[in-house]
Design a protein around this motif. Structure first.
Motif, PDB file in Angstrom:
ATOM      1  N   TYR A 162     -60.631  24.304  47.136  1.00 33.92           N
ATOM      2  CA  TYR A 162     -61.087  25.443  47.947  1.00 33.92           C
ATOM      3  C   TYR A 162     -61.925  24.967  49.131  1.00 33.92           C
ATOM      4  O   TYR A 162     -61.756  25.440  50.264  1.00 33.92           O
ATOM      5  N   LEU A 163     -62.851  24.035  48.895  1.00 34.70           N
ATOM      6  CA  LEU A 163     -63.689  23.537  49.983  1.00 34.70           C
ATOM      7  C   LEU A 163     -62.847  22.856  51.057  1.00 34.70           C
ATOM      8  O   LEU A 163     -63.146  22.955  52.253  1.00 34.70           O
ATOM      9  N   MET A 164     -61.784  22.159  50.638  1.00 34.80           N
ATOM     10  CA  MET A 164     -60.915  21.524  51.624  1.00 34.80           C
ATOM     11  C   MET A 164     -60.213  22.580  52.482  1.00 34.80           C
ATOM     12  O   MET A 164     -60.040  22.401  53.689  1.00 34.80           O
ATOM     13  N   SER A 165     -59.816  23.699  51.856  1.00 33.03           N
ATOM     14  CA  SER A 165     -59.204  24.774  52.657  1.00 33.03           C
ATOM     15  C   SER A 165     -60.219  25.379  53.615  1.00 33.03           C
ATOM     16  O   SER A 165     -59.883  25.752  54.747  1.00 33.03           O
ATOM     17  N   ASP A 166     -61.475  25.481  53.176  1.00 33.93           N
ATOM     18  CA  ASP A 166     -62.524  25.976  54.070  1.00 33.93           C
ATOM     19  C   ASP A 166     -62.760  25.003  55.221  1.00 33.93           C
ATOM     20  O   ASP A 166     -63.066  25.420  56.346  1.00 33.93           O
ATOM     21  N   CYS A 167     -62.639  23.717  54.938  1.00 35.88           N
ATOM     22  CA  CYS A 167     -62.766  22.718  56.008  1.00 35.88           C
ATOM     23  C   CYS A 167     -61.703  22.948  57.085  1.00 35.88           C
ATOM     24  O   CYS A 167     -61.988  22.818  58.290  1.00 35.88           O
ATOM     25  N   LEU A 168     -60.496  23.291  56.656  1.00 35.36           N
ATOM     26  CA  LEU A 168     -59.429  23.548  57.628  1.00 35.36           C
ATOM     27  C   LEU A 168     -59.759  24.767  58.488  1.00 35.36           C
ATOM     28  O   LEU A 168     -59.487  24.781  59.698  1.00 35.36           O
ATOM     29  N   ILE A 169     -60.336  25.806  57.872  1.00 32.16           N
ATOM     30  CA  ILE A 169     -60.714  26.999  58.627  1.00 32.16           C
ATOM     31  C   ILE A 169     -61.736  26.648  59.699  1.00 32.16           C
ATOM     32  O   ILE A 169     -61.586  27.004  60.883  1.00 32.16           O
ATOM     33  N   PHE A 170     -62.789  25.929  59.292  1.00 32.87           N
ATOM     34  CA  PHE A 170     -63.826  25.587  60.268  1.00 32.87           C
ATOM     35  C   PHE A 170     -63.318  24.579  61.297  1.00 32.87           C
ATOM     36  O   PHE A 170     -63.747  24.615  62.458  1.00 32.87           O
ATOM     37  N   ALA A 171     -62.414  23.693  60.882  1.00 33.77           N
ATOM     38  CA  ALA A 171     -61.845  22.755  61.856  1.00 33.77           C
ATOM     39  C   ALA A 171     -61.089  23.510  62.937  1.00 33.77           C
ATOM     40  O   ALA A 171     -61.183  23.183  64.135  1.00 33.77           O
ATOM     41  N   ALA A 172     -60.348  24.550  62.536  1.00 30.58           N
ATOM     42  CA  ALA A 172     -59.623  25.363  63.518  1.00 30.58           C
ATOM     43  C   ALA A 172     -60.596  26.100  64.437  1.00 30.58           C
ATOM     44  O   ALA A 172     -60.358  26.209  65.653  1.00 30.58           O
ATOM     45  N   LEU A 178     -73.271  26.636  38.544  1.00 33.09           N
ATOM     46  CA  LEU A 178     -74.358  26.166  39.396  1.00 33.09           C
ATOM     47  C   LEU A 178     -73.928  24.936  40.191  1.00 33.09           C
ATOM     48  O   LEU A 178     -74.277  24.786  41.369  1.00 33.09           O
ATOM     49  N   MET A 179     -73.155  24.069  39.568  1.00 35.51           N
ATOM     50  CA  MET A 179     -72.667  22.888  40.269  1.00 35.51           C
ATOM     51  C   MET A 179     -71.715  23.280  41.405  1.00 35.51           C
ATOM     52  O   MET A 179     -71.779  22.725  42.513  1.00 35.51           O
ATOM     53  N   CYS A 180     -70.847  24.259  41.156  1.00 35.60           N
ATOM     54  CA  CYS A 180     -69.933  24.714  42.207  1.00 35.60           C
ATOM     55  C   CYS A 180     -70.708  25.342  43.368  1.00 35.60           C
ATOM     56  O   CYS A 180     -70.405  25.072  44.540  1.00 35.60           O
ATOM     57  N   LEU A 181     -71.702  26.166  43.051  1.00 35.61           N
ATOM     58  CA  LEU A 181     -72.502  26.775  44.112  1.00 35.61           C
ATOM     59  C   LEU A 181     -73.270  25.716  44.893  1.00 35.61           C
ATOM     60  O   LEU A 181     -73.435  25.831  46.115  1.00 35.61           O
ATOM     61  N   SER A 182     -73.736  24.692  44.216  1.00 38.33           N
ATOM     62  CA  SER A 182     -74.444  23.603  44.898  1.00 38.33           C
ATOM     63  C   SER A 182     -73.533  22.921  45.913  1.00 38.33           C
ATOM     64  O   SER A 182     -73.937  22.677  47.062  1.00 38.33           O
TER      65      SER A 182
END
Length: 211
Positions: free
Chosen positions: A39-49, A184-188
């Motif tokens: 999921y974080l990698m997909s978010d990286c793509l959003i912000f990269a765009a 908690l680890m995921c939110l961190s």
């Protein structure tokens, strides 16, 4: 009894009942962490765009105000400090979690949430001030890209705060059980990811914008 019912009864008698549910549903050891990293990698793509869009449109002022004329760098620096401090306090919460200290974990999570709210408050103030000055997202391509990039990050922080409050309620009710520690680890990871993105926003948008 009809012929159809007889056939159904015979079939039911011929086939013994089977249990299709296991006593313990299988869950991969690191399945949640892997899924959240994806999921974080997909978010990286959003912000990269969004960064790429701002890079293309960031100088298209349409005879309107520029970043150097609009950005209040000391205010943005204060807002950056709020978010970075929230990352530090989240780290303290994780340390208390490792010690099994429920109250300490909740305390540092509350401090993290307070810093996050301060960050959002200043960001909303900045947006309101810009719009009041006639520098809304419709004024130029530069401002459209700016509001989209910074606003998307702000939405992520908002969702993170909602997640934080829900998780605090779960920890307060059930303690630091295995499931809450995993959440908690995921939110961190999500919170620190937002810090990294904001450092990019601060450098690429604000610092370069005033040069």
């Amino acid at each position: 009894m009809s012929e159809h019912s007889l056939h159904a009864s015979a079939a039911a008698g011929a086939l013994p009942g089977r249990a299709y549910h296991l006593a313990h549903e299988p869950h991969p050891e690191n399945g949640t962490a892997l899924g959240f990293w994806l999921y974080l990698m997909s978010d990286c793509l959003i912000f990269a765009a969004l960064f790429a869009t701002y890079g293309v449109l960031g100088r298209s002022y349409a005879a309107g105000p520029t970043g150097a004329q609009l950005f209040d760098l000391p205010l943005v620096a204060l807002n950056t400090a709020f978010l970075l401090l929230s990352s530090i306090t989240f780290g303290f919460a994780m340390l208390r979690k490792q010690l099994g200290d429920v109250r300490g974990t909740l305390l540092w999570l509350a401090v993290t949430g307070a810093f996050g709210l301060c960050f959002l408050g200043l960001e909303l103030y900045e947006f309101s001030h810009l719009i009041h000055e006639g520098a809304g997202p419709q004024r130029s391509a530069f401002l459209s890209a700016f509001f989209t990039l910074v606003g998307t990050h702000g939405l992520h922080v908002t969702f993170g705060l909602v997640w934080l409050v829900v998780l605090m309620l779960q920890i307060g009710r059930h303690g630091l059980i295995h499931e809450n520690q995993r959440r908690l680890m995921c939110l961190s990871m999500f919170w620190h990811f937002l810090d990294v993105v904001w450092i990019g926003v601060f450098t690429f948008v604000y610092l370069m914008g005033v040069l």
